[in-house]
Design an enzyme around this catalytic site. Sequence first.
Site, PDB file in Angstrom:
ATOM      1  N   ARG A  41     -11.559  77.035  41.063  1.00 48.96           N
ATOM      2  CA  ARG A  41     -12.285  77.914  41.988  1.00 48.96           C
ATOM      3  C   ARG A  41     -12.080  77.486  43.446  1.00 48.96           C
ATOM      4  O   ARG A  41     -11.974  78.318  44.342  1.00 48.96           O
ATOM      5  CB  ARG A  41     -13.778  77.955  41.623  1.00 48.96           C
ATOM      6  CG  ARG A  41     -14.008  78.623  40.262  1.00 48.96           C
ATOM      7  CD  ARG A  41     -15.450  78.504  39.818  1.00 48.96           C
ATOM      8  NE  ARG A  41     -16.322  79.306  40.656  1.00 48.96           N
ATOM      9  CZ  ARG A  41     -17.588  79.013  40.914  1.00 48.96           C
ATOM     10  NH1 ARG A  41     -18.135  77.935  40.425  1.00 48.96           N
ATOM     11  NH2 ARG A  41     -18.304  79.807  41.682  1.00 48.96           N
ATOM     12  N   LYS A  79     -24.298  79.719  49.390  1.00 46.50           N
ATOM     13  CA  LYS A  79     -24.345  81.126  49.806  1.00 46.50           C
ATOM     14  C   LYS A  79     -25.470  81.888  49.117  1.00 46.50           C
ATOM     15  O   LYS A  79     -26.184  82.647  49.761  1.00 46.50           O
ATOM     16  CB  LYS A  79     -23.028  81.851  49.466  1.00 46.50           C
ATOM     17  CG  LYS A  79     -21.833  81.427  50.259  1.00 46.50           C
ATOM     18  CD  LYS A  79     -20.658  82.359  49.996  1.00 46.50           C
ATOM     19  CE  LYS A  79     -20.257  82.431  48.530  1.00 46.50           C
ATOM     20  NZ  LYS A  79     -19.668  81.194  48.000  1.00 46.50           N
ATOM     21  N   ARG A  82     -24.009  77.094  33.647  1.00 44.50           N
ATOM     22  CA  ARG A  82     -22.998  78.120  33.952  1.00 44.50           C
ATOM     23  C   ARG A  82     -21.666  77.750  33.317  1.00 44.50           C
ATOM     24  O   ARG A  82     -21.163  76.657  33.515  1.00 44.50           O
ATOM     25  CB  ARG A  82     -22.843  78.274  35.472  1.00 44.50           C
ATOM     26  CG  ARG A  82     -23.798  79.294  36.039  1.00 44.50           C
ATOM     27  CD  ARG A  82     -23.632  79.430  37.512  1.00 44.50           C
ATOM     28  NE  ARG A  82     -22.322  79.955  37.888  1.00 44.50           N
ATOM     29  CZ  ARG A  82     -22.069  80.475  39.085  1.00 44.50           C
ATOM     30  NH1 ARG A  82     -23.017  80.565  39.979  1.00 44.50           N
ATOM     31  NH2 ARG A  82     -20.876  80.921  39.378  1.00 44.50           N
ATOM     32  N   ARG A  94     -24.964  71.661  39.608  1.00 46.48           N
ATOM     33  CA  ARG A  94     -25.471  72.994  39.262  1.00 46.48           C
ATOM     34  C   ARG A  94     -25.089  73.360  37.820  1.00 46.48           C
ATOM     35  O   ARG A  94     -25.863  73.974  37.102  1.00 46.48           O
ATOM     36  CB  ARG A  94     -24.901  74.036  40.236  1.00 46.48           C
ATOM     37  CG  ARG A  94     -25.461  75.430  40.002  1.00 46.48           C
ATOM     38  CD  ARG A  94     -25.059  76.391  41.088  1.00 46.48           C
ATOM     39  NE  ARG A  94     -23.650  76.731  41.035  1.00 46.48           N
ATOM     40  CZ  ARG A  94     -23.040  77.532  41.911  1.00 46.48           C
ATOM     41  NH1 ARG A  94     -23.721  78.059  42.917  1.00 46.48           N
ATOM     42  NH2 ARG A  94     -21.774  77.812  41.793  1.00 46.48           N
ATOM     43  N   ARG A 125     -13.599  88.708  48.766  1.00 47.44           N
ATOM     44  CA  ARG A 125     -13.023  87.408  48.389  1.00 47.44           C
ATOM     45  C   ARG A 125     -11.529  87.384  48.695  1.00 47.44           C
ATOM     46  O   ARG A 125     -10.904  86.345  48.543  1.00 47.44           O
ATOM     47  CB  ARG A 125     -13.144  87.192  46.875  1.00 47.44           C
ATOM     48  CG  ARG A 125     -14.484  86.785  46.327  1.00 47.44           C
ATOM     49  CD  ARG A 125     -14.743  85.296  46.452  1.00 47.44           C
ATOM     50  NE  ARG A 125     -15.204  84.596  45.266  1.00 47.44           N
ATOM     51  CZ  ARG A 125     -16.401  84.668  44.731  1.00 47.44           C
ATOM     52  NH1 ARG A 125     -17.301  85.495  45.213  1.00 47.44           N
ATOM     53  NH2 ARG A 125     -16.715  83.923  43.695  1.00 47.44           N
TER      54      ARG A 125
HETATM   55  P1  AMP Z   1     -19.850  83.903  42.326  1.00 47.85           P
HETATM   56  O1  AMP Z   1     -21.174  83.935  41.637  1.00 47.85           O
HETATM   57  O2  AMP Z   1     -19.831  84.695  43.588  1.00 47.85           O
HETATM   58  O3  AMP Z   1     -19.325  82.515  42.489  1.00 47.85           O
HETATM   59  O4  AMP Z   1     -18.816  84.660  41.332  1.00 47.85           O
HETATM   60  C1  AMP Z   1     -18.557  84.176  40.023  1.00 47.85           C
HETATM   61  C2  AMP Z   1     -17.209  84.686  39.554  1.00 47.85           C
HETATM   62  O5  AMP Z   1     -17.201  86.134  39.564  1.00 47.85           O
HETATM   63  C3  AMP Z   1     -16.024  84.322  40.461  1.00 47.85           C
HETATM   64  O6  AMP Z   1     -15.515  83.035  40.179  1.00 47.85           O
HETATM   65  C4  AMP Z   1     -15.031  85.416  40.118  1.00 47.85           C
HETATM   66  O7  AMP Z   1     -14.421  85.207  38.860  1.00 47.85           O
HETATM   67  C5  AMP Z   1     -15.944  86.630  39.988  1.00 47.85           C
HETATM   68  N1  AMP Z   1     -16.132  87.323  41.295  1.00 47.85           N
HETATM   69  C6  AMP Z   1     -17.282  87.439  42.014  1.00 47.85           C
HETATM   70  N2  AMP Z   1     -17.087  88.131  43.142  1.00 47.85           N
HETATM   71  C7  AMP Z   1     -15.776  88.463  43.147  1.00 47.85           C
HETATM   72  C8  AMP Z   1     -14.943  89.167  44.067  1.00 47.85           C
HETATM   73  N3  AMP Z   1     -15.436  89.668  45.218  1.00 47.85           N
HETATM   74  N4  AMP Z   1     -13.626  89.320  43.736  1.00 47.85           N
HETATM   75  C9  AMP Z   1     -13.123  88.824  42.589  1.00 47.85           C
HETATM   76  N5  AMP Z   1     -13.838  88.148  41.696  1.00 47.85           N
HETATM   77  C10 AMP Z   1     -15.159  87.961  41.960  1.00 47.85           C
END
Ligand code: AMP
Length: 196
Positions: free
Chosen positions: A154, A24, A143, A137, A98
């Site tokens: 996740r 994404k 990360r 990754r 989400r």
């Molecule tokens: P991402 O980079 O989008 O994978 O986000 C990394 C982490 O940030 C996720 O695993 C969540 O812990 C948190 N996070 C990001 N976006 C959201 C969202 N829309 N709602 C809740 N938690 C989020």
Amino acid sequence: MTTSTPSPLSSEVLLLVGPPGAGKGTQAEKLARARRLKKLSTGDMLRDHVAQGTALGQAAKTVMDAGELVSDALIIEMVRGELSRQPTVRVLLDGFPRTVVQAEALDALLSELGAAITAVVLIEVSADELVARIVKRAHEQGRTDDDEETVRTRMQVYSDQTAPLIAYYEGRGKLRRVGGIGKVEEVFARVSEVLL
Ligand code: AMP
């Protein structure tokens, strides 16, 4: 006589949905550039807060490291702040919504702002391919939410809390499905095609 200058660009709201590791972030960058949209990634916004050590960042870090979701209320306020700041809502949302609660809040927020979702792109990738990609990754980027156990959490969080968005947007005629396997450029060509 006064003439008003029409805005050269009208409102556009694209969403990218897909499991962790579907690509994404990469597609979001390219799509935002191609369509002149501001990319809003809630994951990036949260990581900025963590890096700056803000109260929000401190509250979010443990949850993020565990691979769980940050609370809807906190995320919705963060997105509301960003969207309200845009003169014309031309955004690409990456990693938000989400949950169905977030999706409903987004609909309400956009309607307050006189905008609406243009389309939702779902990037589809098989579970085995995803785990392999995310572990790779983790090694490349360091990360802290990418160790194997967290990755599994996740995935579970995605299927329990985020996958219901697929039916939500399908029911509203907004969903566009794209196969996420292949080179970045190939996937991007498919994404562009479903948005024609
Ligand atoms: P991402 O980079 O989008 O994978 O986000 C990394 C982490 O940030 C996720 O695993 C969540 O812990 C948190 N996070 C990001 N976006 C959201 C969202 N829309 N709602 C809740 N938690 C989020």
